[in-house]
Design a protein around this motif. Structure first.
Motif, PDB file in Angstrom:
ATOM      1  N   MET A  15       0.821  -1.204   0.000  1.00  0.00           N
ATOM      2  CA  MET A  15       0.000   0.000   0.000  1.00  0.00           C
ATOM      3  C   MET A  15       0.858   1.258   0.000  1.00  0.00           C
ATOM      4  SD  MET A  15      -2.762  -1.242   2.841  1.00  0.00           S
ATOM      5  CE  MET A  15      -3.122   0.444   3.288  1.00  0.00           C
ATOM      6  N   ARG A  16       2.020   1.168   0.654  1.00  0.00           N
ATOM      7  CA  ARG A  16       2.864   2.354   0.823  1.00  0.00           C
ATOM      8  C   ARG A  16       3.723   2.637  -0.405  1.00  0.00           C
ATOM      9  NH1 ARG A  16       6.090   1.700   6.089  1.00  0.00           N
ATOM     10  NH2 ARG A  16       3.936   1.606   6.843  1.00  0.00           N
ATOM     11  N   TYR A  17       4.210   1.587  -1.062  1.00  0.00           N
ATOM     12  CA  TYR A  17       5.212   1.788  -2.114  1.00  0.00           C
ATOM     13  C   TYR A  17       4.760   1.345  -3.507  1.00  0.00           C
ATOM     14  CZ  TYR A  17       8.189   2.196   2.013  1.00  0.00           C
ATOM     15  OH  TYR A  17       8.726   2.565   3.211  1.00  0.00           O
ATOM     16  N   ALA A  18       3.639   0.673  -3.633  1.00  0.00           N
ATOM     17  CA  ALA A  18       3.241   0.125  -4.933  1.00  0.00           C
ATOM     18  C   ALA A  18       2.900   1.241  -5.912  1.00  0.00           C
ATOM     19  CB  ALA A  18       2.054  -0.818  -4.770  1.00  0.00           C
ATOM     20  N   ALA A  19       3.093   0.937  -7.206  1.00  0.00           N
ATOM     21  CA  ALA A  19       2.767   1.896  -8.256  1.00  0.00           C
ATOM     22  C   ALA A  19       1.283   1.900  -8.579  1.00  0.00           C
ATOM     23  CB  ALA A  19       3.579   1.572  -9.520  1.00  0.00           C
ATOM     24  N   SER A  20       0.544   0.892  -8.137  1.00  0.00           N
ATOM     25  CA  SER A  20      -0.888   0.830  -8.372  1.00  0.00           C
ATOM     26  C   SER A  20      -1.572   0.400  -7.086  1.00  0.00           C
ATOM     27  CB  SER A  20      -1.221  -0.158  -9.504  1.00  0.00           C
ATOM     28  OG  SER A  20      -0.935  -1.487  -9.089  1.00  0.00           O
ATOM     29  N   ARG A  21      -2.894   0.391  -7.088  1.00  0.00           N
ATOM     30  CA  ARG A  21      -3.668   0.018  -5.911  1.00  0.00           C
ATOM     31  C   ARG A  21      -4.099  -1.446  -5.985  1.00  0.00           C
ATOM     32  NH1 ARG A  21      -2.800   3.324  -2.037  1.00  0.00           N
ATOM     33  NH2 ARG A  21      -4.791   2.864  -1.058  1.00  0.00           N
ATOM     34  N   GLU A  22      -3.352  -2.246  -6.717  1.00  0.00           N
ATOM     35  CA  GLU A  22      -3.694  -3.657  -6.891  1.00  0.00           C
ATOM     36  C   GLU A  22      -2.573  -4.530  -6.340  1.00  0.00           C
ATOM     37  OE1 GLU A  22      -5.137  -6.766 -10.396  1.00  0.00           O
ATOM     38  OE2 GLU A  22      -4.226  -4.852 -10.926  1.00  0.00           O
ATOM     39  N   VAL A  23      -2.948  -5.510  -5.520  1.00  0.00           N
ATOM     40  CA  VAL A  23      -1.994  -6.450  -4.928  1.00  0.00           C
ATOM     41  C   VAL A  23      -2.508  -7.868  -5.177  1.00  0.00           C
ATOM     42  CG1 VAL A  23      -0.746  -7.128  -2.842  1.00  0.00           C
ATOM     43  CG2 VAL A  23      -1.481  -4.765  -3.130  1.00  0.00           C
ATOM     44  N   MET A  24      -1.592  -8.779  -5.502  1.00  0.00           N
ATOM     45  CA  MET A  24      -1.946 -10.173  -5.742  1.00  0.00           C
ATOM     46  C   MET A  24      -1.405 -11.037  -4.606  1.00  0.00           C
ATOM     47  SD  MET A  24      -1.095  -9.913  -9.755  1.00  0.00           S
ATOM     48  CE  MET A  24      -0.142  -8.442  -9.377  1.00  0.00           C
ATOM     49  N   ASN A  74       7.067   0.786 -10.719  1.00  0.00           N
ATOM     50  CA  ASN A  74       7.391   1.469 -11.976  1.00  0.00           C
ATOM     51  C   ASN A  74       8.770   1.090 -12.494  1.00  0.00           C
ATOM     52  OD1 ASN A  74       4.964   2.871 -12.244  1.00  0.00           O
ATOM     53  ND2 ASN A  74       5.638   4.479 -10.836  1.00  0.00           N
ATOM     54  N   ASN A  75       9.759   1.210 -11.615  1.00  0.00           N
ATOM     55  CA  ASN A  75      11.137   0.922 -12.013  1.00  0.00           C
ATOM     56  C   ASN A  75      11.799   0.062 -10.946  1.00  0.00           C
ATOM     57  OD1 ASN A  75      11.183   2.606 -14.409  1.00  0.00           O
ATOM     58  ND2 ASN A  75      11.168   4.355 -13.006  1.00  0.00           N
ATOM     59  N   ALA A  76      12.372  -1.056 -11.378  1.00  0.00           N
ATOM     60  CA  ALA A  76      13.076  -1.930 -10.435  1.00  0.00           C
ATOM     61  C   ALA A  76      14.399  -1.288 -10.049  1.00  0.00           C
ATOM     62  CB  ALA A  76      13.297  -3.303 -11.062  1.00  0.00           C
ATOM     63  N   GLN A  77      14.529  -0.923  -8.768  1.00  0.00           N
ATOM     64  CA  GLN A  77      15.741  -0.301  -8.272  1.00  0.00           C
ATOM     65  C   GLN A  77      16.282  -1.109  -7.104  1.00  0.00           C
ATOM     66  OE1 GLN A  77      14.690   3.703  -7.266  1.00  0.00           O
ATOM     67  NE2 GLN A  77      14.385   4.334  -9.393  1.00  0.00           N
ATOM     68  N   PRO A  78      17.597  -1.053  -6.868  1.00  0.00           N
ATOM     69  CA  PRO A  78      18.168  -1.779  -5.722  1.00  0.00           C
ATOM     70  C   PRO A  78      17.526  -1.311  -4.418  1.00  0.00           C
ATOM     71  CG  PRO A  78      19.894  -0.998  -7.192  1.00  0.00           C
ATOM     72  CD  PRO A  78      18.629  -0.370  -7.673  1.00  0.00           C
ATOM     73  N   PHE A  79      17.237  -2.249  -3.526  1.00  0.00           N
ATOM     74  CA  PHE A  79      16.607  -1.900  -2.257  1.00  0.00           C
ATOM     75  C   PHE A  79      17.322  -2.634  -1.127  1.00  0.00           C
ATOM     76  CE2 PHE A  79      14.615  -5.873  -3.337  1.00  0.00           C
ATOM     77  CZ  PHE A  79      14.337  -6.484  -2.120  1.00  0.00           C
ATOM     78  N   GLY A 104      10.419 -21.628   8.945  1.00  0.00           N
ATOM     79  CA  GLY A 104      10.137 -21.148   7.600  1.00  0.00           C
ATOM     80  C   GLY A 104      11.203 -20.219   7.070  1.00  0.00           C
ATOM     81  N   SER A 105      10.933 -19.631   5.909  1.00  0.00           N
ATOM     82  CA  SER A 105      11.879 -18.714   5.271  1.00  0.00           C
ATOM     83  C   SER A 105      11.100 -17.724   4.418  1.00  0.00           C
ATOM     84  CB  SER A 105      12.881 -19.481   4.401  1.00  0.00           C
ATOM     85  OG  SER A 105      12.206 -20.179   3.360  1.00  0.00           O
ATOM     86  N   VAL A 106      11.768 -16.608   4.060  1.00  0.00           N
ATOM     87  CA  VAL A 106      11.135 -15.584   3.227  1.00  0.00           C
ATOM     88  C   VAL A 106      12.182 -14.970   2.315  1.00  0.00           C
ATOM     89  CG1 VAL A 106      11.490 -13.778   4.968  1.00  0.00           C
ATOM     90  CG2 VAL A 106       9.699 -13.497   3.226  1.00  0.00           C
ATOM     91  N   GLN A 107      11.749 -14.621   1.115  1.00  0.00           N
ATOM     92  CA  GLN A 107      12.602 -13.936   0.146  1.00  0.00           C
ATOM     93  C   GLN A 107      11.821 -12.759  -0.427  1.00  0.00           C
ATOM     94  OE1 GLN A 107      13.657 -16.967  -2.740  1.00  0.00           O
ATOM     95  NE2 GLN A 107      15.643 -17.302  -1.773  1.00  0.00           N
ATOM     96  N   ALA A 108      12.499 -11.648  -0.635  1.00  0.00           N
ATOM     97  CA  ALA A 108      11.907 -10.484  -1.288  1.00  0.00           C
ATOM     98  C   ALA A 108      12.799 -10.094  -2.460  1.00  0.00           C
ATOM     99  CB  ALA A 108      11.775  -9.322  -0.309  1.00  0.00           C
ATOM    100  N   TYR A 109      12.211  -9.945  -3.630  1.00  0.00           N
ATOM    101  CA  TYR A 109      13.006  -9.619  -4.813  1.00  0.00           C
ATOM    102  C   TYR A 109      12.139  -8.884  -5.827  1.00  0.00           C
ATOM    103  CZ  TYR A 109      10.696 -13.908  -6.432  1.00  0.00           C
ATOM    104  OH  TYR A 109       9.770 -14.867  -6.737  1.00  0.00           O
ATOM    105  N   GLN A 110      12.787  -8.334  -6.844  1.00  0.00           N
ATOM    106  CA  GLN A 110      12.120  -7.579  -7.892  1.00  0.00           C
ATOM    107  C   GLN A 110      12.269  -8.275  -9.230  1.00  0.00           C
ATOM    108  OE1 GLN A 110      14.064  -3.792  -7.664  1.00  0.00           O
ATOM    109  NE2 GLN A 110      12.809  -3.057  -5.963  1.00  0.00           N
ATOM    110  N   THR A 111      11.209  -8.194 -10.020  1.00  0.00           N
ATOM    111  CA  THR A 111      11.268  -8.623 -11.412  1.00  0.00           C
ATOM    112  C   THR A 111      10.872  -7.428 -12.277  1.00  0.00           C
ATOM    113  OG1 THR A 111       8.966  -9.392 -11.402  1.00  0.00           O
ATOM    114  CG2 THR A 111      10.667 -10.977 -10.768  1.00  0.00           C
TER     115      THR A 111
END
Length: 337
Positions: A261-270, A290-295, A313-320
Motif C-alpha cells: 500500500m505504501r510503495y506500490a505503483a498501483s492500488r492492486e496487490v496479488m 514502476n522501475n526496479a531499483q536496488p533496495f 520457515g523462510s522468506v525472500q523479497a526480490y524484484q522482477t
C-alpha cells in the motif's frame, strides 16, 4: 455566427465532464466563444457574455488555483475586448465585468474551502477506521499469543512433570506391590488427560490464521481502497495451522500488504496461498512497481524473517520486471515439525 455559438455551447456541455481539470479546454472554449461573438450583433453579444460566465463558473469548480487565475484573467480580458469591439465599453459595463470577476473569485475561494474541509474530513475518517482496525487486530492477536504462551507453559511444565511422576510410579509399582499406587497412577493419568483437554481448548482456534487473513483482506480493501486479488491453491484453506503458525501467517501478510500500500505503483496487490512441491505452506505477495531499483531490506522484512525462522520457515523479497515479490513458506504440522 449565432449558430456557431449554439454549437460551442453543445460541445462545451459534453466535453467539460470528460476533461474537468483541463486548463487548455477551458481556455480553448473561451477563445472559441470570443471569436464567435465579436462578429455578431449586439443582441447575441449578451448571450456570449453569459457563455463566458458559464465557462468561468465551471472552471471554478474543477481547475486548480493557478489555472483558475489564468481562466479568470482570460474571462475578464475577453469580456472587456468584446464590449470594446461592439462599442459597449462604458463605465457601467466595466464595473459589471469587474463585479462578476470578483464574484467568480469569491465563489472559487468558497468552493476550495469546502473541498479542503471535505478532504480533511475523509482523511480523519480513514485514519480513525485504520486505527480502530489495528487496535482490534492487535487485541485479537494479543489474545491468541497469550493463549499460545499459556498452553505451551502448561504442556511443557506441568504436563512434563506429571509424565515424569507417572513414569516413577510405574517403576515403583514394579518394585512394590502396593494397591495405593494403582489409585495414585489413575489420579495422575486423569490429571494428564485434563491438562491435554485444557491445552486443546486453548488451541481450539488453530485455523484462526486463515480466518483472520480473510478478515484482514476484506478490511484493507474497504478502508484503504486497494484491490486484492486473493487466490488459494491445492486445498490450502483446509490446512491445519498451529497458533504460532496462524500468528506468523497473519503478521507476514499484514506487513507485506502494508508495504504494498505504501510503495506500490498501483492500488492492486496479488496474494496467493498454496503449497510448495514438498508440501510446505506457501505465501506469495506481488505488487506492481514502476522501475526496479536496488533496495535494502528494512525492519518489516527483517521482522518477517525472524517470525518465520521461529516456525522453521523462510522468506525472500526480490524484484522482477514491473513487480515486487515477497515469497515465504513454512512447514505444516504434519511435515516433520
Amino acid at each position: 455566427m449565432l449558430l456557431l455559438l449554439c454549437a460551442s455551447s453543445i460541445i462545451l456541455f459534453f466535453l467539460i465532464p470528460i476533461y474537468k481539470t483541463s486548463l487548455v479546454l477551458f481556455s480553448s472554449m473561451l477563445t472559441l466563444v470570443f471569436f464567435s461573438i465579436i462578429f455578431v450583433d449586439i443582441k447575441s453579444l449578451y448571450y456570449g457574455e453569459l457563455l463566458y460566465l458559464y465557462i468561468a463558473i465551471e472552471a471554478a469548480f474543477f481547475v486548480q488555483r493557478h489555472s483558475f487565475y489564468i481562466i479568470l484573467g482570460v474571462y475578464t480580458i475577453f469580456s472587456v475586448i468584446t464590449l470594446f469591439i461592439h462599442d459597449s465599453l462604458t463605465i457601467e459595463s466595466v464595473l459589471a465585468v469587474g463585479f462578476m470577476s470578483a464574484l467568480l473569485y469569491l465563489l472559487w475561494r468558497k468552493i476550495g474551502e469546502r473541498a479542503e474541509l471535505f478532504f480533511v474530513h475523509n482523511e480523519v475518517i480513514l485514519e480513525y477506521r485504520q486505527l480502530k482496525r489495528k487496535a482490534l487486530e492487535n487485541e485479537s492477536m494479543a489474545r491468541l499469543e497469550e493463549r499460545t504462551r499459556i498452553s505451551r507453559e502448561i504442556h511443557d511444565s506441568v504436563g512434563h512433570k506429571l509424565t515424569a511422576v507417572l513414569m516413577q510410579l510405574e517403576m515403583m509399582s514394579m518394585e512394590v506391590n502396593d494397591p495405593r499406587l494403582v489409585t495414585i497412577k489413575k489420579e495422575v493419568r486423569d490429571s494428564l488427560e485434563e491438562i491435554r483437554l485444557a491445552v486443546r481448548t486453548l488451541n481450539q482456534d488453530e485455523a484462526a490464521g486463515l480466518t483472520s487473513v480473510l478478515q484482514l483482506i476484506r478490511k484493507l480493501e474497504t478502508e484503504s481502497h486497494i484491490s486484492i486479488n486473493f487466490t488459494t491453491k491445492h486445498g490450502i484453506l483446509s490446512a491445519k495451522l498451529s497458533n504460532d503458525q496462524s500468528i506468523v501467517l497473519y503478521r507476514v501478510l499484514q506487513e507485506a500488504l502494508t508495504n504494498a500500500m505504501r510503495y506500490a505503483a498501483s492500488r492492486e496487490v496479488m496474494v496467493t496461498l498454496g503449497r510448495t512441491a514438498v508440501g510446505h505452506f506457501h505465501i506469495n505477495i506481488q505488487n506492481r512497481i514502476n522501475n526496479a531499483q536496488p533496495f535494502q531490506p528494512g525492519f518489516g522484512l527483517q521482522n518477517m524473517r525472524e517470525r518465520l525462522d521461529e516456525i522453521g520457515g523462510s522468506v525472500q523479497a526480490y524484484q522482477t520486471e514491473g513487480f515486487f515479490i515477497v515469497d515465504a513458506s513454512f512447514p505444516l504440522k504434519g511435515d516433520g515439525l
